[in-house]
Design a protein around this motif. Structure first.
Motif, short mmCIF file in Angstrom:
data_model
loop_
_atom_site.label_atom_id
_atom_site.label_comp_id
_atom_site.label_asym_id
_atom_site.label_seq_id
_atom_site.Cartn_x
_atom_site.Cartn_y
_atom_site.Cartn_z
N SER A 73 4.83 7.14 0.92
CA SER A 73 5.42 6.20 1.86
C SER A 73 4.68 4.87 1.77
O SER A 73 3.62 4.78 1.15
CB SER A 73 5.35 6.74 3.29
N GLY A 74 5.25 3.87 2.38
CA GLY A 74 4.59 2.57 2.43
C GLY A 74 5.08 1.58 1.40
O GLY A 74 4.69 0.42 1.41
N SER A 75 5.95 2.04 0.52
CA SER A 75 6.48 1.15 -0.51
C SER A 75 7.99 1.29 -0.56
O SER A 75 8.51 2.39 -0.42
CB SER A 75 5.89 1.48 -1.88
N GLN A 113 0.83 -1.18 0.00
CA GLN A 113 0.00 0.00 0.00
C GLN A 113 0.88 1.25 0.00
O GLN A 113 1.88 1.31 0.69
CB GLN A 113 -0.92 0.00 1.24
N VAL A 114 0.48 2.22 -0.80
CA VAL A 114 1.20 3.48 -0.88
C VAL A 114 0.35 4.58 -0.28
O VAL A 114 -0.84 4.68 -0.57
CB VAL A 114 1.54 3.82 -2.35
N PHE A 115 0.95 5.39 0.56
CA PHE A 115 0.26 6.51 1.17
C PHE A 115 0.91 7.81 0.68
O PHE A 115 2.13 7.93 0.69
CB PHE A 115 0.35 6.43 2.70
N LEU A 116 0.06 8.75 0.31
CA LEU A 116 0.53 10.05 -0.15
C LEU A 116 0.04 11.12 0.80
O LEU A 116 -1.15 11.20 1.08
CB LEU A 116 0.01 10.34 -1.56
N VAL A 117 0.95 11.94 1.29
CA VAL A 117 0.61 13.00 2.22
C VAL A 117 1.01 14.33 1.60
O VAL A 117 2.18 14.55 1.27
CB VAL A 117 1.32 12.82 3.57
N GLU A 118 0.00 15.20 1.45
CA GLU A 118 0.22 16.50 0.82
C GLU A 118 0.25 17.60 1.87
O GLU A 118 -0.33 17.48 2.95
CB GLU A 118 -0.91 16.81 -0.16
N SER A 119 0.88 18.70 1.52
CA SER A 119 0.86 19.89 2.36
C SER A 119 1.12 21.11 1.49
O SER A 119 1.59 20.98 0.35
CB SER A 119 1.91 19.80 3.46
N GLY A 120 0.77 22.27 2.03
CA GLY A 120 1.14 23.51 1.36
C GLY A 120 0.01 24.30 0.74
O GLY A 120 0.25 25.38 0.20
N GLY A 121 -1.21 23.82 0.80
CA GLY A 121 -2.31 24.59 0.24
C GLY A 121 -2.63 25.80 1.11
O GLY A 121 -2.03 26.01 2.16
N GLY A 122 -3.57 26.61 0.64
CA GLY A 122 -3.97 27.77 1.42
C GLY A 122 -4.67 28.81 0.57
O GLY A 122 -5.08 28.55 -0.56
N LEU A 123 -4.77 29.99 1.16
CA LEU A 123 -5.43 31.12 0.51
C LEU A 123 -4.38 32.14 0.10
O LEU A 123 -3.50 32.49 0.90
CB LEU A 123 -6.43 31.76 1.48
N VAL A 124 -4.47 32.60 -1.13
CA VAL A 124 -3.50 33.56 -1.64
C VAL A 124 -4.20 34.52 -2.58
O VAL A 124 -5.22 34.16 -3.20
CB VAL A 124 -2.33 32.83 -2.34
N GLN A 125 -3.69 35.72 -2.69
CA GLN A 125 -4.26 36.68 -3.63
C GLN A 125 -3.77 36.39 -5.05
O GLN A 125 -2.70 35.80 -5.25
CB GLN A 125 -3.87 38.10 -3.23
#
Length: 114
Positions: free
Chosen positions: A25-27, A1-13
């Protein structure tokens, strides 16, 4: 099993920048392809950019503004988004392919205000 963890989104002008990150991860194997897709409200999920080995691919709508980097050496992928527009507002999903199987992250919201 492969796990994908995202980060970095948000609100911007509009005109601003954001950087998304994704780690697989996981592989114990290197992913064949890694990339980013996005889905805006009421629209289908669409390709943003992919990276495989040293090759990159971008949708026409983001060419020249977004840069994908990273890849299967460390099973991480980044998306540098510059000159953001309100139409870039969407949930961005990390994607990885391994031996013909596609894996998805949980998604991270990017909102660009005008």
């Amino acid at each position: 099993q492969v796990f994908l963890v995202e980060s970095g989104g948000g609100l911007v002008q509009a005109g601003g920048s954001l950087r998304l990150s994704c780690a697989a991860s996981g592989s114990g194997f290197r992913m064949n392809v890694m990339g980013w897709y996005r889905q805006a409200p009421g629209k289908q999920r669409e390709l943003v950019a992919t990276i495989s080995g040293g090759s990159t691919n971008y949708s026409d709508s983001v060419k020249g503004r977004f840069t994908i980097s990273g890849g299967n050496v460390r099973n991480t992928v980044y998306l540098q988004m510059n000159s953001l527009k309100p139409e870039d507002t969407a949930v961005y999903y990390c994607n990885a392919k391994l031996r013909g199987v596609a894996y998805w992250g949980q998604g991270t919201q990017v909102t660009v205000s005008s």
